[in-house]
Design an enzyme around this catalytic site. Structure first.
Site, short mmCIF file in Angstrom:
data_model
loop_
_atom_site.label_atom_id
_atom_site.label_comp_id
_atom_site.label_asym_id
_atom_site.label_seq_id
_atom_site.Cartn_x
_atom_site.Cartn_y
_atom_site.Cartn_z
N LYS A 5 3.15 13.38 -1.21
CA LYS A 5 4.49 12.84 -1.00
C LYS A 5 5.19 12.50 -2.31
O LYS A 5 4.61 12.51 -3.39
CB LYS A 5 4.42 11.61 -0.08
CG LYS A 5 4.13 11.99 1.37
CD LYS A 5 4.22 10.82 2.31
CE LYS A 5 4.04 11.28 3.76
NZ LYS A 5 4.07 10.15 4.71
N ARG A 22 -4.56 11.09 6.55
CA ARG A 22 -3.89 12.35 6.90
C ARG A 22 -3.57 13.09 5.60
O ARG A 22 -2.84 12.58 4.75
CB ARG A 22 -2.61 12.06 7.69
CG ARG A 22 -1.87 13.31 8.19
CD ARG A 22 -0.65 12.89 9.00
NE ARG A 22 0.02 14.03 9.59
CZ ARG A 22 0.98 14.74 8.98
NH1 ARG A 22 1.36 14.41 7.75
NH2 ARG A 22 1.55 15.77 9.60
#
Length: 276
Positions: free
Chosen positions: A221, A255
């Site tokens: 991210k 995740r």
């Protein structure tokens, strides 16, 4: 097969790994790479070989700035993949969706977990999840994907995110979803600045102490890119470091896009935490 949500929810156990499988043309990291169903199936097998416990199939990008996808298109993207996986793998399949129609169709196709970035707030989603009886992951998101990163503000990000997740978890229980079938996710990068993300991770124990297992998703991210000044494809080491920190703070599920390096890091973390 349904997910073991309690795996790893104490610091003496290794967290589970949820492997990301985006069947979208526009996801922030791997958009378009696995849009073809054959490519998606091949990637799922690779994730399993590297050690993924859950395969998370998503047909609608939730990256900052993403636009909504029609129900019919999302169904067209994910259902054939879930059906094919359900007959060929021995792992739990998760469906990453906020739409009740997709939840029902995915469950019928073989999905064993609902991963909802909107925490079952979409019309009909809470009833659908309760009716299906599958484990659910409830994530915090401030705003909507197309606008969530436009100057997000909090007075106390840890308290506000935690209180939201506990409220949604209690709503899920009131609707008939068993407590042991509920995961919570602070939603790193979903309506948060870099500082918000760092504070949430620093205080992740506030969430792991809630009584619900915690899933975290920080893989590749923008927070990694901002910290290291690296492009998306060069964020493996930063992402694995964040996963290790989350594991040491009691996360139950991580995740990720890069399963093998994450699995190796979590094994080391587990050994350290289990040492007498």
């Amino acid at each position: 097969m349904t997910a073991d949500l309690r795996r790893g929810n104490t610091q003496l156990h290794q967290p589970g790994i949820m492997g990301v499988l985006n069947v979208t043309p526009d996801s922030f990291s791997d958009g378009g790479r696995f849009f073809d169903h054959a490519a998606a199936l091949s990637q799922a097998r690779r994730l399993i070989e590297e050690g993924a416990d859950i395969i998370d199939v998503g047909g609608e990008s939730t990256r900052p700035g993403a636009q909504p996808v029609l129900v019919e298109e999302e169904l067209r993207r994910v259902i054939p993949v879930i059906e094919a996986l359900a007959g060929n793998i021995d792992r739990t399949i998760s469906v990453d969706t906020s739409k009740p129609e997709v939840m029902r169709a995915a469950a019928a196709a073989g999905a064993g977990l609902i991963n909802d970035v909107n925490a079952l707030r979409s019309p009909g989603a809470l009833d659908a999840a309760a009716e299906l009886g599958l484990p659910v992951c409830l994530m915090h998101m401030k705003g909507e994907p197309h606008s969530m990163q436009l100057n997000p503000r909090y007075d106390d990000v840890v308290r506000e995110v935690r209180d939201f997740l506990l409220e949604r978890a209690h709503a899920a229980e009131s609707a008939g979803i068993k407590k042991e079938n509920i995961l919570i996710d602070p939603g790193f990068g979903f309506g948060k600045t870099l500082e918000h993300n760092l504070v949430l991770l620093r205080h992740l124990e506030e969430f792991t102490a809630s009584g619900y297992p915690v899933l975290v998703g920080m893989s590749r991210k923008s927070m990694v890119g901002a910290l290291l000044d690296t492009p998306i494809d060069d964020r493996v080491f930063g992402s694995v470091t964040l996963a290790a920190i989350a594991a040491m703070k009691g996360a139950a599920m991580i995740r990720v896009h890069d399963v093998k390096p994450t699995r190796d890091a979590l094994k080391v973390c587990s050994a350290v935490m289990a040492a007498a």
